[in-house]
Design a protein around this motif. Structure first.
Motif, PDB file in Angstrom:
ATOM      1  N   VAL A 514       0.910  -1.277   0.093  1.00  0.00           N
ATOM      2  CA  VAL A 514      -0.122   0.018  -0.140  1.00  0.00           C
ATOM      3  C   VAL A 514       0.964   1.092   0.090  1.00  0.00           C
ATOM      4  CG1 VAL A 514      -2.093  -1.216   1.119  1.00  0.00           C
ATOM      5  CG2 VAL A 514      -0.127  -0.204   2.386  1.00  0.00           C
ATOM      6  N   GLY A 515       0.426   2.269  -0.500  1.00  0.00           N
ATOM      7  CA  GLY A 515       0.991   3.684  -0.496  1.00  0.00           C
ATOM      8  C   GLY A 515       2.259   3.752  -1.379  1.00  0.00           C
ATOM      9  N   GLY A 516       2.348   2.857  -2.280  1.00  0.00           N
ATOM     10  CA  GLY A 516       3.471   2.863  -3.112  1.00  0.00           C
ATOM     11  C   GLY A 516       4.851   2.702  -2.788  1.00  0.00           C
ATOM     12  N   SER A 517       4.890   2.117  -1.446  1.00  0.00           N
ATOM     13  CA  SER A 517       6.234   1.714  -1.043  1.00  0.00           C
ATOM     14  C   SER A 517       7.085   0.829  -1.762  1.00  0.00           C
ATOM     15  CB  SER A 517       6.138   0.851   0.424  1.00  0.00           C
ATOM     16  OG  SER A 517       5.355  -0.313   0.383  1.00  0.00           O
ATOM     17  N   ARG A 520       4.455  -0.020  -8.446  1.00  0.00           N
ATOM     18  CA  ARG A 520       3.980  -1.083  -9.347  1.00  0.00           C
ATOM     19  C   ARG A 520       4.782  -1.733 -10.420  1.00  0.00           C
ATOM     20  NH1 ARG A 520       0.581  -2.172  -5.890  1.00  0.00           N
ATOM     21  NH2 ARG A 520      -0.356  -4.000  -6.853  1.00  0.00           N
ATOM     22  N   SER A 552       5.608  -4.845   1.887  1.00  0.00           N
ATOM     23  CA  SER A 552       5.996  -3.497   1.724  1.00  0.00           C
ATOM     24  C   SER A 552       7.440  -3.287   1.457  1.00  0.00           C
ATOM     25  CB  SER A 552       5.791  -2.832   3.221  1.00  0.00           C
ATOM     26  OG  SER A 552       6.658  -3.263   4.118  1.00  0.00           O
ATOM     27  N   GLN A 554      11.071  -0.467   0.299  1.00  0.00           N
ATOM     28  CA  GLN A 554      11.397   0.931  -0.049  1.00  0.00           C
ATOM     29  C   GLN A 554      12.127   0.863  -1.414  1.00  0.00           C
ATOM     30  OE1 GLN A 554      13.648   1.440   3.950  1.00  0.00           O
ATOM     31  NE2 GLN A 554      13.000   3.349   3.631  1.00  0.00           N
TER      32      GLN A 554
END
Length: 683
Positions: A514-517, A520, A552, A554
């Motif tokens: 979620v949240g583009g950690s 895509r 998740s 980074q």
């Protein structure tokens, strides 16, 4: 003998029987009796017509079907000498499909009768006319012919009809009484038998044996039955007619006695073959080959000869075949590039041949065993051809010289074309190239052919067992990949969860980012990295039945890339999997074992002694006095299973198998499997 006969078209007899029964000696004796050989060869000298191949000479046994053409009293005959080893039975089955008659050669040993059971069953299932020749009568000793016959009758669904009563002198057989003509003959080693008066000692036995013969025939003929009931002696010509008719319909199997080694009884067998074997037209009719189909031939054996190239042995069913003619084949049109009559490995070039002949055709490429060839369309429907047996023994093979690997695949394909009961498997899990066949002898012959014929020395070992590994525990793991060099660096950071899945689920990749950690476009790269780990897990085996979820992570706007995320995906698996309690999975096979019921208990003990589980046993459908044992067996225990099963069952036991499930393996056996795998991967 007033046994009338008109000159015949060429006919074909297959010599079949268990290993060591003396078929190849019988072929030598038949060729000697017909004048094709002026002197008989011996296996010790490696000079037998039927065993011309180097692999046959080395083993002193037939390793393939060998055709030998001869002429007898103005008639053309081809004898097909078939291998006796149970591992080469597919060769024999194909040869039997084109024969007018089979001569089943057996030893005079009652205890060996079960070894001939599967062969007699095949003959009767396919309605192939057959005679039995009890060979090696010189070693009979005190054994009675009736005991041998009784033992053979237990494995034959057709009545075995004795045609000769033996004449005994002390403990040896000196001749026989023909039960139809009622004439007696005295054996002469390597020469025709002498006609003698029926000895007084043999008269009573002759009378009762003749009565049994007539009663067996009367079961299939009402007129003969009436004569017997009224005590009328039937006309000998009528008895011969009935024998010929019943043989052609596979209602009876006439039994002859003799010694091929000493040429005893062989000329009498030849006489019976000549007078009673069905003509080629009758055989073609039995196989539903239409009469109006023009020139028709059927391939029953393909042979890649070292110098002559590819030869196809065919039986001509109808019409004429001419060298150079173009034939319609099931896989395309073919031009005959050479037409040869065979006597073992010797070839005689011909311009053309007619119905009944067995010949070798040269330079046909688009062909397979069982194919029909025709001089015009439409092609007649091919008779039902035997299916190659499921393989039961495998060896992992590799060329001794690494540069020969491509050459090896091509050479093995040619061997499979000759013998479709061989097969080749490239196992992606283990990396093995496995040659499969019907037993150790079968595969050793194939390896010898690779060396002798294609100059390809091959090393071999037992195939690796395709173990898998899975996990028992879940884990969560954080992994970071960071590399700095001049210019752009590489950066990727992920959190994954690994969990076990139910058996058979395979591999599942999910993501809950979620949240583009993790952007895509990089998520598929993580999956690729994870999948790259799966073929070789912590224990060294392919990983199955696990789920991996990317939760998740980074990224770095400049240094992150698909390559970096793929690398971190693989790295995370390497780091996390040892914490998931990895466990070995071994393949378990469902095995159906078929044995004569006197050996059922032995087969069950064999399964139990190999960590197998017996599920039950039952009568084998369509087989007299045979059982099938259903069991499960670890694949690691099946490698030489067939070797031991055959040694416990006079060579006739067999089995079929299929993969059933994967089952956890722990303890000493698992440790050993992992150790062997690590040693293999380190090579």
């Amino acid at each position: 003998m007033p046994h009338s006969h008109n000159p015949s078209q060429p006919r074909c007899a297959a010599l079949v029987g268990p290993y060591l029964s003396g078929k190849t000696s019988l072929l030598e004796s038949l060729l000697f009796a017909t004048g094709t050989l002026s002197r008989k060869g011996s296996a010790r000298e490696g000079a037998l017509v039927g065993d011309g191949a180097p692999e046959a000479k080395a083993r002193q046994m037939s390793v393939e079907v060998s055709a030998a053409s001869t002429e007898h009293l103005g008639e053309r005959w081809t004898f097909l000498d078939c291998p006796g080893s149970v591992e080469l039975s597919y060769e024999t089955q194909c040869a039997l499909m084109v024969a007018d008659v089979a001569v089943v050669v057996v030893e005079p040993i009652p205890d060996k009768a079960p070894t001939v059971g599967p062969l007699l069953k095949y003959l009767d299932d396919n309605a192939i006319p057959h005679m039995v020749f009890i060979n090696k009568m010189d070693i009979l000793g005190e054994t009675r012919v009736r005991d041998v016959l009784q033992a053979l009758q237990t494995v034959s669904s057709r009545p075995l009809v004795l045609r000769q009563a033996p004449i005994r002198e002390e403990n040896s057989i000196s001749g026989y009484v023909d039960l139809v003509s009622e004439r007696a003959y005295h054996y002469n080693p390597h020469a025709p038998s002498d006609l003698i008066a029926v000895p007084a000692t043999a008269r009573e036995r002759k009378q009762s044996a003749r009565q049994e013969l007539l009663e067996a025939l009367a079961d299939f003929d009402d007129g003969l039955m009436e004569q017997l009931l009224e005590d009328v002696a039937p006309d000998k010509e009528e008895v011969y007619r009935q024998l010929t008719k019943d043989l052609a319909s596979d209602l009876i199997a006439p039994v002859f006695l003799g010694s091929a080694e000493n040429d005893g009884g062989v000329r009498r067998l030849l006489k019976a073959l000549r007078h009673e074997t069905p003509e080629v037209d009758q055989t073609a009719l039995r196989l539903d080959i239409p009469a109006e189909s023009g020139g028709v031939a059927q391939i029953f054996k393909i042979h890649h000869a070292a110098h002559a190239g590819k030869l196809a042995l065919v039986r001509v069913w109808r019409g004429v075949l001419a060298d150079g003619a173009t034939l319609v084949g099931e896989r395309g049109d073919e031009r005959i590039g050479g037409l040869y009559r065979m006597v073992g490995v010797q070839q005689q070039k011909l311009a053309q041949v007619g119905p009944g002949e067995v010949v070798a055709l040269g330079r046909l490429d688009k062909i397979a065993s069982g194919d029909m060839l025709c001089d015009k369309r439409p092609l007649p429907r091919s008779p039902l051809w035997p299916e190659p047996l499921q393989p039961v023994f495998g060896l992992a093979i590799a060329a001794e010289n690494r540069n020969d690997d491509v050459k090896l695949s091509g050479a093995v394909q040619r061997l499979i074309e000759e013998d479709p009961s061989l097969s080749l498997e490239h196992n992606h899990d283990t990396g093995d190239m496995v040659l499969w066949g019907q037993g150790d002898i079968h595969l050793q012959i194939a390896l010898d052919r690779l060396r002798n014929r294609y100059n390809l020395p091959v090393k071999h070992r037992s195939p690796q067992v395709p173990y898998k590994e899975t996990i028992r525990k879940s884990t969560a793991h954080h992994s970071r990949f960071k590399r700095q060099s001049g210019g752009h660096g590489q950066f990727a950071d992920i959190h994954i969860e690994i969990k076990p899945l139910p058996r058979g689920a395979g591999f599942q990749f999910t993501e809950t980012v979620v949240g583009g950690s993790v952007p895509r476009q990089f998520i598929p790269a993580v999956e690729v990295g994870v999948r790259e780990f799966l073929p070789q897990g912590t224990l060294g085996f392919p990983v199955v039945d696990i789920g991996v979820n990317l939760s998740s992570g980074q990224y770095h706007a400049v240094d992150s890339s698909e390559m970096a995320f793929k690398t971190v995906g693989r790295q995370a698996m390497v780091e996390a999997m040892p914490n998931c309690d990895p466990v070995l999975l071994e393949p378990i096979l469902a095995v159906t074992i078929a044995v004569p019921n006197e050996f059922t208990a032995r087969a069950q003990r064999l399964v139990s002694g190999r960590r197998g589980q017996i599920l039950g046993f039952d009568a084998r459908p369509g087989w007299k006095e045979w059982d099938v044992v259903n069991a499960t067996l670890p694949q690691s225990e099946i490698c030489d299973f067939i070797v031991e099963l055959r040694s416990l069952t006079l060579g006739v036991g067999t089995y079929v198998w299929s993969f059933e499930r994967l089952s956890e393996l722990t303890g000493r056996l698992a440790d050993k499997a992992v150790e062997q795998r690590r040693a293999f991967l380190a090579l």
